[in-house]
Write a protein that holds these residues in place. Structure first.
Motif, PDB file in Angstrom:
ATOM      1  N   ALA A  82      -8.964  -0.945  -2.892  1.00 27.72           N
ATOM      2  CA  ALA A  82      -9.362  -1.092  -1.639  1.00 27.72           C
ATOM      3  C   ALA A  82      -9.738  -2.541  -1.340  1.00 27.72           C
ATOM      4  CB  ALA A  82     -10.291  -0.052  -1.112  1.00 27.72           C
ATOM      5  N   VAL A  83     -10.577  -3.052  -2.200  1.00 34.02           N
ATOM      6  CA  VAL A  83     -10.949  -4.205  -2.183  1.00 34.02           C
ATOM      7  C   VAL A  83      -9.835  -5.456  -2.517  1.00 34.02           C
ATOM      8  CG1 VAL A  83     -12.463  -6.091  -3.302  1.00 34.02           C
ATOM      9  CG2 VAL A  83     -13.434  -3.954  -2.927  1.00 34.02           C
ATOM     10  N   SER A  84      -8.871  -4.940  -3.182  1.00 34.23           N
ATOM     11  CA  SER A  84      -7.767  -5.802  -3.470  1.00 34.23           C
ATOM     12  C   SER A  84      -6.711  -5.825  -2.381  1.00 34.23           C
ATOM     13  CB  SER A  84      -6.801  -5.337  -4.660  1.00 34.23           C
ATOM     14  OG  SER A  84      -7.493  -5.212  -5.822  1.00 34.23           O
ATOM     15  N   TYR A  85      -6.777  -4.703  -1.571  1.00 33.32           N
ATOM     16  CA  TYR A  85      -5.902  -4.632  -0.218  1.00 33.32           C
ATOM     17  C   TYR A  85      -6.603  -5.597   0.805  1.00 33.32           C
ATOM     18  CZ  TYR A  85      -3.624  -0.821  -2.406  1.00 33.32           C
ATOM     19  OH  TYR A  85      -2.931   0.133  -3.313  1.00 33.32           O
ATOM     20  N   ILE A 144       0.931  -1.067   0.040  1.00 33.52           N
ATOM     21  CA  ILE A 144      -0.116   0.081  -0.075  1.00 33.52           C
ATOM     22  C   ILE A 144       0.982   1.365   0.014  1.00 33.52           C
ATOM     23  CG2 ILE A 144      -1.873   1.336   1.151  1.00 33.52           C
ATOM     24  CD1 ILE A 144      -2.480  -1.440   2.404  1.00 33.52           C
ATOM     25  N   PRO A 145       0.737   2.221  -1.026  1.00 34.48           N
ATOM     26  CA  PRO A 145       1.647   3.324  -0.916  1.00 34.48           C
ATOM     27  C   PRO A 145       1.400   4.240   0.167  1.00 34.48           C
ATOM     28  CG  PRO A 145       0.230   2.983  -3.266  1.00 34.48           C
ATOM     29  CD  PRO A 145       0.029   2.166  -2.089  1.00 34.48           C
ATOM     30  N   LEU A 167       1.583   2.166  10.723  1.00 36.39           N
ATOM     31  CA  LEU A 167       0.131   2.080  10.314  1.00 36.39           C
ATOM     32  C   LEU A 167      -0.153   0.643  10.031  1.00 36.39           C
ATOM     33  CD1 LEU A 167      -0.369   5.130   8.011  1.00 36.39           C
ATOM     34  CD2 LEU A 167      -1.672   4.603   9.823  1.00 36.39           C
ATOM     35  N   GLY A 168       0.962  -0.141   9.370  1.00 37.22           N
ATOM     36  CA  GLY A 168       0.846  -1.435   9.294  1.00 37.22           C
ATOM     37  C   GLY A 168       0.274  -2.458  10.552  1.00 37.22           C
ATOM     38  N   HIS A 223      -4.517   7.621   6.246  1.00 39.74           N
ATOM     39  CA  HIS A 223      -5.244   6.343   5.913  1.00 39.74           C
ATOM     40  C   HIS A 223      -6.138   5.739   6.773  1.00 39.74           C
ATOM     41  CE1 HIS A 223      -2.419   5.946   2.493  1.00 39.74           C
ATOM     42  NE2 HIS A 223      -1.434   6.282   3.264  1.00 39.74           N
ATOM     43  N   ARG A 224      -6.904   6.587   7.496  1.00 40.54           N
ATOM     44  CA  ARG A 224      -7.935   6.062   8.442  1.00 40.54           C
ATOM     45  C   ARG A 224      -9.038   5.498   7.815  1.00 40.54           C
ATOM     46  NH1 ARG A 224     -12.958   7.594  10.492  1.00 40.54           N
ATOM     47  NH2 ARG A 224     -12.899   6.985  12.879  1.00 40.54           N
TER      48      ARG A 224
END
Length: 524
Positions: free
Chosen positions: A304-307, A107-108, A114-115, A381-382
């Motif tokens: 987003a779905v892919s992530y 994720i850029p 955050l991870g 990225h919330r």
């Protein structure tokens, strides 16, 4: 206000209907409730239902954890302590770390901190979903014991990781010795607060002139006091509720009368059902708000779905690897330490434990608790974290939730011989109760002759042939003492590792009903 009240009642009606459908289809009701909430969210002009995330923790978590602590068997927790501890702490941390690394790489602009936040949010599996599934299929007791025990502790470990990651994101730094001291206090303080509040509750139950209603209300308020006090002191509210609940569960026969236990059971059963129903339905209802936030973030829906799918796959793979890894580690370590069972459990048991990783309301509530602002800047990225969390919950509930019963039915479990068959256990318990009662009667009341101390068949014949009879308070008290001897016998039987504690609790409940029956008889 009236409009929202009517919506709430309509929501309750929908929840009840969906649960009835789930029972008919033999599908875990959390799956249908999430899908039902998802469908409702697309109804046009529907008022938005929003609850402060902090309130979600306070309203839902304490009673759900407290009830789980009372329902869990301390005997099983101790027996499988190493496996439960591994899944509740080590596997949660490994899952969070794996998600953090993957998110940082894929994720850029997603930092490791955050991870770890995202990983902590989606790491703890939801116990309610698994319990709802196991209601319809027969699985070895060791599997349900491990999953139930894990669910008591994994929320605490994930929330601790989440707090540290949130501090790192908002402050931009991570001071290890301060984090270590904070971790020690969160764990030790949580346990300490829970036990102190439990001791106070024990004292109040024992000394105050309470009745069924006041005792029941005290059991409901106790977990809230534990949770809120621990959180206010900077400790883990989850650990406080779990530890305090486990302690009081072992004292249930001392602090609550038989009539109170009978009275409190349906109250708690319905309260937990209501909270779970609302919680899982709200997961689906939150989709419009999550989608709106995702649109504001500028991330495409496809990305987003892919992530979300990628994170879900990582969690499933890590849990399966951990489940099989736990077996191999146990097989190796049995050479050096004593383990709960030194036999190879085969491939079926770790597969089921590994596949039972559905996520639920705790994950969504944790994601919603992320502040909108990190200092003077919007929290990075919330909205994407919220959406990924929603995808993980939805996929694990639907995919794993619907396939787990089929998987349990299709695999062949070895004969673990952990517990004797239920029917044999019941026979052994009945014989032990009869022996304890007869021994107590012969030793203490050898000259006492009354129909209460005869065989049950003789009691029924006596009642049918004598419409009017009186029982003295002394005789009734003698009978209650015999029932207490039966409770003592059950506690002794519970030390047998081959007898499932759930069966013991069923017999204890029947004894409570018998005592309450003769208490009511004295009131008329």
């Amino acid at each position: 206000m009236i409009e929202h009240l009517m919506l709430f009642f309509a929501l309750l009606a929908i929840i009840i209907a969906l649960v009835m459908v789930s029972n008919s289809l033999k599908v875990a009701y959390p799956v249908l409730l999430v899908l039902g909430g998802l469908a409702i969210s697309f109804v046009p002009n529907l008022p938005t239902i929003r609850i402060d995330p902090e309130l979600i923790f306070i309203i839902f978590l304490p009673p759900l954890l407290y009830e789980a602590a009372w329902a869990n068997s301390l005997k099983e927790l101790y027996k499988w302590r190493r496996t439960i501890g591994s899944f509740a702490f080590i596997v949660v941390f490994i899952s969070a770390a794996a998600v953090a690394l993957i998110a940082n790489l894929v994720i850029p602009g997603f930092s490791l901190a955050l991870g770890f936040m995202l990983g902590a949010i989606v790491s703890p599996p939801d116990a309610v979903s698994t319990a709802a599934i196991l209601k319809f299929v027969k699985a070895p007791r060791r599997i349900s014991a491990i999953l139930e025990g894990e669910s008591l502790l994994n929320d605490a470990s994930s929330l601790i990781i989440f707090r540290f990651a949130a501090v790192a994101v908002t402050t931009g730094q991570f001071i290890w010795y301060k984090a270590a001291a904070s971790f020690v206090w969160m764990v030790a303080g949580g346990v300490l607060v829970g036990l102190v509040v439990a001791l106070v509750a024990y004292f109040l139950h024992k000394t105050l002139p309470t009745d069924e209603n006041s005792d029941t209300i005290m059991t409901i308020t106790t977990p809230y006091v534990m949770y809120i006090l621990a959180e206010e002191l900077g400790a883990s509210g989850v650990l406080a509720v779990v530890c305090g609940g486990l302690y009081l569960s072992t004292k249930r026969n001392e602090i609550l009368t038989a009539s109170t236990r009978i009275h409190a059971f349906p109250v708690w059963y319905n309260l937990i059902f209501l909270l779970n129903g609302l919680a899982f339905t709200m997961i689906g209802l939150d989709l419009p708000e999550i989608l709106a936030g995702l649109k504001r973030s500028g991330v495409s829906l496809f990305e987003a779905v892919s992530y979300g799918v990628l994170v879900t796959a990582v969690l499933i793979v890590i849990r399966l690897m951990a489940s099989y890894g736990a077996v191999y580690i146990t097989m190796f370590m049995k050479r050096f330490i004593s383990v709960a069972d030194d036999r190879n459990p085969g491939k079926a048991a770790p597969l089921i434990v590994g596949w039972a990783g559905m996520r639920g309301v705790v994950s969504l509530a944790t994601a919603l608790s992320i502040p909108a602002m990190a200092g003077s800047e919007p929290f990075p990225h919330r909205d994407l974290i919220l959406f990924i969390t929603f995808v993980v919950i939805l996929l694990t509930l639907v995919v794993q939730g619907l396939t787990l019963p089929l998987l349990i039915k299709s695999v062949k479990f070895p004969d673990f011989n952990d517990h004797m068959p239920n029917e044999l256990a019941r026979i052994k318990i009945k014989k032990a109760l009869a022996e304890a009662s007869l021994k107590f009667q012969s030793e203490k009341f050898c000259n006492e002759e009354n129909f209460l101390f005869q065989k049950l068949k003789e009691v029924w014949n006596f009642e049918l042939s004598n419409e009017n009879f009186e029982i003295s308070d002394e005789v009734r008290q003698t009978y209650f003492e015999i029932l207490n001897e039966q409770r003592k016998a059950l506690r002794e039987l519970n030390k047998d590792p081959k007898i499932d504690e759930e069966i013991i609790r069923i017999f204890l409940y029947h004894i409570d009903l018998e005592e309450r029956r003769w208490q009511e008889h004295s009131e008329y």
